[in-house]
Design an enzyme around this catalytic site. Structure first.
Site, PDB file in Angstrom:
ATOM      1  N   HIS A   1      -5.425   7.999  12.165  1.00 21.63           N
ATOM      2  CA  HIS A   1      -5.027   6.590  12.085  1.00 21.63           C
ATOM      3  C   HIS A   1      -3.612   6.419  11.536  1.00 21.63           C
ATOM      4  CE1 HIS A   1      -9.547   5.296  12.002  1.00 21.63           C
ATOM      5  NE2 HIS A   1      -9.150   5.632  13.193  1.00 21.63           N
TER       6      HIS A   1
ATOM      7  N   THR B   1     -17.018   8.108   4.138  1.00 21.27           N
ATOM      8  CA  THR B   1     -16.769   7.099   5.183  1.00 21.27           C
ATOM      9  C   THR B   1     -18.030   6.307   5.485  1.00 21.27           C
ATOM     10  OG1 THR B   1     -15.864   6.687   7.388  1.00 21.27           O
ATOM     11  CG2 THR B   1     -17.164   8.727   7.098  1.00 21.27           C
TER      12      THR B   1
ATOM     13  N   GLU C   1     -23.048   6.643  -1.067  1.00 17.47           N
ATOM     14  CA  GLU C   1     -24.269   5.925  -0.663  1.00 17.47           C
ATOM     15  C   GLU C   1     -24.507   6.181   0.814  1.00 17.47           C
ATOM     16  OE1 GLU C   1     -21.302   2.137  -0.269  1.00 17.47           O
ATOM     17  OE2 GLU C   1     -23.057   1.943  -1.571  1.00 17.47           O
TER      18      GLU C   1
ATOM     19  N   ARG D   1       0.831  -1.205   0.000  1.00 17.95           N
ATOM     20  CA  ARG D   1       0.000   0.000   0.000  1.00 17.95           C
ATOM     21  C   ARG D   1       0.869   1.260   0.000  1.00 17.95           C
ATOM     22  NH1 ARG D   1      -3.746  -0.731   4.988  1.00 17.95           N
ATOM     23  NH2 ARG D   1      -4.688   1.222   4.265  1.00 17.95           N
TER      24      ARG D   1
ATOM     25  N   ALA E   1     -17.408  11.867  -4.496  1.00 22.07           N
ATOM     26  CA  ALA E   1     -16.753  12.986  -3.793  1.00 22.07           C
ATOM     27  C   ALA E   1     -16.255  14.044  -4.774  1.00 22.07           C
ATOM     28  CB  ALA E   1     -15.592  12.449  -2.956  1.00 22.07           C
TER      29      ALA E   1
HETATM   30  C1  BV8 Z   1      -9.780   1.772  19.618  1.00 18.89           C
HETATM   31  C2  BV8 Z   1      -5.310   2.368   9.824  1.00 18.89           C
HETATM   32  C3  BV8 Z   1      -9.413   1.989  21.980  1.00 18.89           C
HETATM   33  C4  BV8 Z   1      -4.673   1.103   9.408  1.00 18.89           C
HETATM   34  C5  BV8 Z   1      -7.576   1.855  10.622  1.00 18.89           C
HETATM   35  C6  BV8 Z   1     -17.281   0.571  19.542  1.00 18.89           C
HETATM   36  C7  BV8 Z   1     -18.148  -0.286  18.935  1.00 18.89           C
HETATM   37  C8  BV8 Z   1     -17.627  -1.379  18.168  1.00 18.89           C
HETATM   38  C9  BV8 Z   1     -16.252  -1.576  17.987  1.00 18.89           C
HETATM   39  C10 BV8 Z   1     -15.405  -0.706  18.590  1.00 18.89           C
HETATM   40  C11 BV8 Z   1     -15.905   0.343  19.372  1.00 18.89           C
HETATM   41  N1  BV8 Z   1     -14.839   1.036  19.834  1.00 18.89           N
HETATM   42  C12 BV8 Z   1     -13.687   0.446  19.375  1.00 18.89           C
HETATM   43  C13 BV8 Z   1     -14.004  -0.630  18.608  1.00 18.89           C
HETATM   44  C14 BV8 Z   1     -13.065  -1.518  17.945  1.00 18.89           C
HETATM   45  C15 BV8 Z   1     -12.562  -0.971  16.602  1.00 18.89           C
HETATM   46  C16 BV8 Z   1     -13.692  -0.862  15.625  1.00 18.89           C
HETATM   47  O1  BV8 Z   1     -14.275   0.184  15.432  1.00 18.89           O
HETATM   48  N2  BV8 Z   1     -13.958  -2.011  14.985  1.00 18.89           N
HETATM   49  C17 BV8 Z   1     -14.983  -2.019  13.916  1.00 18.89           C
HETATM   50  C18 BV8 Z   1     -14.462  -2.868  12.761  1.00 18.89           C
HETATM   51  C19 BV8 Z   1     -16.285  -2.522  14.465  1.00 18.89           C
HETATM   52  N3  BV8 Z   1     -11.900   0.312  16.748  1.00 18.89           N
HETATM   53  C20 BV8 Z   1     -10.580   0.304  17.102  1.00 18.89           C
HETATM   54  O2  BV8 Z   1      -9.938  -0.702  17.333  1.00 18.89           O
HETATM   55  C21 BV8 Z   1      -9.913   1.665  17.211  1.00 18.89           C
HETATM   56  N4  BV8 Z   1      -9.160   1.765  18.420  1.00 18.89           N
HETATM   57  O3  BV8 Z   1     -10.975   1.688  19.735  1.00 18.89           O
HETATM   58  O4  BV8 Z   1      -8.876   1.950  20.669  1.00 18.89           O
HETATM   59  C22 BV8 Z   1     -10.021   3.325  22.287  1.00 18.89           C
HETATM   60  C23 BV8 Z   1     -10.646   3.499  23.419  1.00 18.89           C
HETATM   61  C24 BV8 Z   1     -11.186   4.704  23.783  1.00 18.89           C
HETATM   62  C25 BV8 Z   1     -11.183   5.813  22.961  1.00 18.89           C
HETATM   63  C26 BV8 Z   1     -10.571   5.649  21.809  1.00 18.89           C
HETATM   64  C27 BV8 Z   1      -9.994   4.403  21.445  1.00 18.89           C
HETATM   65  C28 BV8 Z   1      -8.864   1.875  16.109  1.00 18.89           C
HETATM   66  C29 BV8 Z   1      -9.461   1.829  14.779  1.00 18.89           C
HETATM   67  C30 BV8 Z   1      -8.430   2.240  13.730  1.00 18.89           C
HETATM   68  C31 BV8 Z   1      -7.952   1.039  12.931  1.00 18.89           C
HETATM   69  N5  BV8 Z   1      -7.108   1.483  11.798  1.00 18.89           N
HETATM   70  N6  BV8 Z   1      -6.744   2.316   9.615  1.00 18.89           N
HETATM   71  C32 BV8 Z   1      -4.831   0.851   7.932  1.00 18.89           C
HETATM   72  O5  BV8 Z   1      -5.278   1.736   7.193  1.00 18.89           O
HETATM   73  O6  BV8 Z   1      -4.442  -0.254   7.542  1.00 18.89           O
HETATM   74  S1  BV8 Z   1      -9.289   1.806  10.358  1.00 18.89           S
HETATM   75  C33 BV8 Z   1      -9.500   1.907   8.638  1.00 18.89           C
HETATM   76  O7  BV8 Z   1     -10.764   1.332   8.396  1.00 18.89           O
HETATM   77  C34 BV8 Z   1      -9.571   3.303   8.064  1.00 18.89           C
HETATM   78  O8  BV8 Z   1      -8.655   4.182   8.639  1.00 18.89           O
HETATM   79  C35 BV8 Z   1     -11.022   3.691   8.365  1.00 18.89           C
HETATM   80  O9  BV8 Z   1     -11.137   4.163   9.687  1.00 18.89           O
HETATM   81  C36 BV8 Z   1     -11.727   2.359   8.274  1.00 18.89           C
HETATM   82  C37 BV8 Z   1     -12.342   2.184   6.921  1.00 18.89           C
HETATM   83  O10 BV8 Z   1     -13.493   2.936   6.925  1.00 18.89           O
HETATM   84  P1  BV8 Z   1     -13.756   4.020   5.739  1.00 18.89           P
HETATM   85  O11 BV8 Z   1     -12.604   4.925   5.616  1.00 18.89           O
HETATM   86  O12 BV8 Z   1     -15.082   4.569   6.037  1.00 18.89           O
HETATM   87  O13 BV8 Z   1     -13.776   3.110   4.420  1.00 18.89           O
HETATM   88  P2  BV8 Z   1     -14.903   2.053   3.955  1.00 18.89           P
HETATM   89  O14 BV8 Z   1     -14.310   1.284   2.858  1.00 18.89           O
HETATM   90  O15 BV8 Z   1     -15.475   1.367   5.130  1.00 18.89           O
HETATM   91  O16 BV8 Z   1     -16.094   2.984   3.376  1.00 18.89           O
HETATM   92  C38 BV8 Z   1     -15.843   3.808   2.284  1.00 18.89           C
HETATM   93  C39 BV8 Z   1     -17.071   4.726   2.155  1.00 18.89           C
HETATM   94  O17 BV8 Z   1     -16.836   5.630   1.076  1.00 18.89           O
HETATM   95  C40 BV8 Z   1     -18.362   3.963   1.851  1.00 18.89           C
HETATM   96  O18 BV8 Z   1     -19.419   4.500   2.640  1.00 18.89           O
HETATM   97  C41 BV8 Z   1     -18.600   4.262   0.359  1.00 18.89           C
HETATM   98  O19 BV8 Z   1     -19.961   4.394   0.069  1.00 18.89           O
HETATM   99  C42 BV8 Z   1     -17.937   5.624   0.200  1.00 18.89           C
HETATM  100  N7  BV8 Z   1     -17.404   5.859  -1.155  1.00 18.89           N
HETATM  101  C43 BV8 Z   1     -16.822   4.951  -1.993  1.00 18.89           C
HETATM  102  N8  BV8 Z   1     -16.432   5.588  -3.138  1.00 18.89           N
HETATM  103  C44 BV8 Z   1     -16.773   6.915  -2.983  1.00 18.89           C
HETATM  104  C45 BV8 Z   1     -17.375   7.078  -1.709  1.00 18.89           C
HETATM  105  N9  BV8 Z   1     -17.833   8.270  -1.255  1.00 18.89           N
HETATM  106  C46 BV8 Z   1     -17.681   9.341  -2.101  1.00 18.89           C
HETATM  107  N10 BV8 Z   1     -17.105   9.253  -3.348  1.00 18.89           N
HETATM  108  C47 BV8 Z   1     -16.648   8.069  -3.811  1.00 18.89           C
HETATM  109  N11 BV8 Z   1     -16.104   7.997  -5.024  1.00 18.89           N
END
Ligand code: BV8
Length: 233
Positions: free
Chosen positions: A109, A176, A203, A59, A219
């Protein structure tokens, strides 16, 4: 958009999709048959560091071939023109916001183009691979890891982000899915703080019901239109 002075903008993989960078939920979300969530963890790095290094080396190389798109340039224009506070909080680890010209950017991140030495704790600019365990430019230890926040790790600068949210009048979310926390929870905090909220996405997302307004479309189209509106075009 009545009296807006201070703005917080959250961006995700969708803003870089039209630059040819895979989104997380696009491209099958897999790496070498592993769920991305399983590769992007400290446990995976401890278990199989070569697998994780190959994932990030690929990447890191890929984003250097890609260019910012109209959405990145539009946000850079807003960043340059906007007199009030403005903070672009990105979940993306690519450098397309900066290459688009934006400066008020916070990578919650982490960043592909930095390596973090777990011996001297220094983060150094990095463009090449890490799988061959190159020495740290500062302490020469061969303990460099990608400077990204893995699942289960604390995102960066959370206090600065919540501080900006407390000062803001408008929260905008771009590209997002609202699947990953704590980023996915910012819109709720924004509502609790009584500010206006706007979603720009291809979406509807998991958090769409929290926003006052959602505008759907790529976007590269909806972001320049919104920026033109904000700058009174
Ligand atoms: C943490 C870096 C403790 C690495 C990343 C509460 C509830 C449930 C779970 C949890 C919770 N709290 C914590 C968790 C656990 C976890 C989590 O959320 N798990 C999920 C899977 C359920 N979170 C964590 O572990 C976080 N740390 O909680 O620490 C803590 C405690 C207290 C306070 C704070 C913290 C750490 C999470 C970070 C992980 N690292 N990235 C790497 O890149 O390899 S996350 C990574 O995935 C990205 O950075 C991003 O955040 C995520 C992907 O999401 P999106 O960017 O939204 O991308 P996605 O593909 O999903 O969606 C794309 C969107 O774009 C779509 O909607 C699509 O329609 C749209 N789109 C597509 N094309 C277009 C478009 N829009 C416009 N134009 C286009 N052309």
């Amino acid at each position: 958009m009545s009296q807006i002075r201070n703005i917080v903008i959250l961006t995700g993989a969708g803003i870089s999709a039209e630059s040819g960078i895979d989104t997380f939920r696009g491209g099958g979300g897999l790496w070498e048959q592993h769920r991305v969530e399983d590769v992007a963890t400290p446990e995976a790095f401890a278990r199989d560091p070569n697998l994780v290094h190959r994932f990030y080396d690929m990447r890191r190389a890929a984003i250097q071939e890609r260019l910012p798109n109209a959405a990145h340039f539009a946000l850079a224009e807003l960043d340059a023109q906007w007199r009030g506070d403005l903070l672009i909080v990105t979940q993306n680890v690519d450098d397309l916001h900066e290459r688009g010209g934006a400066s008020r950017v916070l990578h919650m991140h982490g960043e592909h183009l930095k390596a973090w030495c777990t011996s001297c704790d220094i983060r150094s600019p990095w463009r090449g691979p890490l799988v061959n365990r190159p020495p740290c430019p500062v302490c020469q230890a061969r303990t460099l890891r990608p400077d990204v926040v893995w699942f289960g790790e604390m995102p960066y600068q959370m206090e600065r982000i919540y501080g900006a949210l407390r000062q803001a009048d408008l929260f905008v979310s771009i590209g997002t899915s609202g699947a990953v926390y704590p980023a996915a929870g910012f819109v709720q905090s924004a509502r609790d703080l009584g500010m206006q909220t706007l979603e720009l996405n291809l979406e509807r997302s998991q958090g769409s019901h929290w926003f006052h307004e959602t505008r759907l479309g790529p976007a590269s189209e909806v972001v320049p239109a919104w920026v033109a509106e904000m700058l009174g075009g």
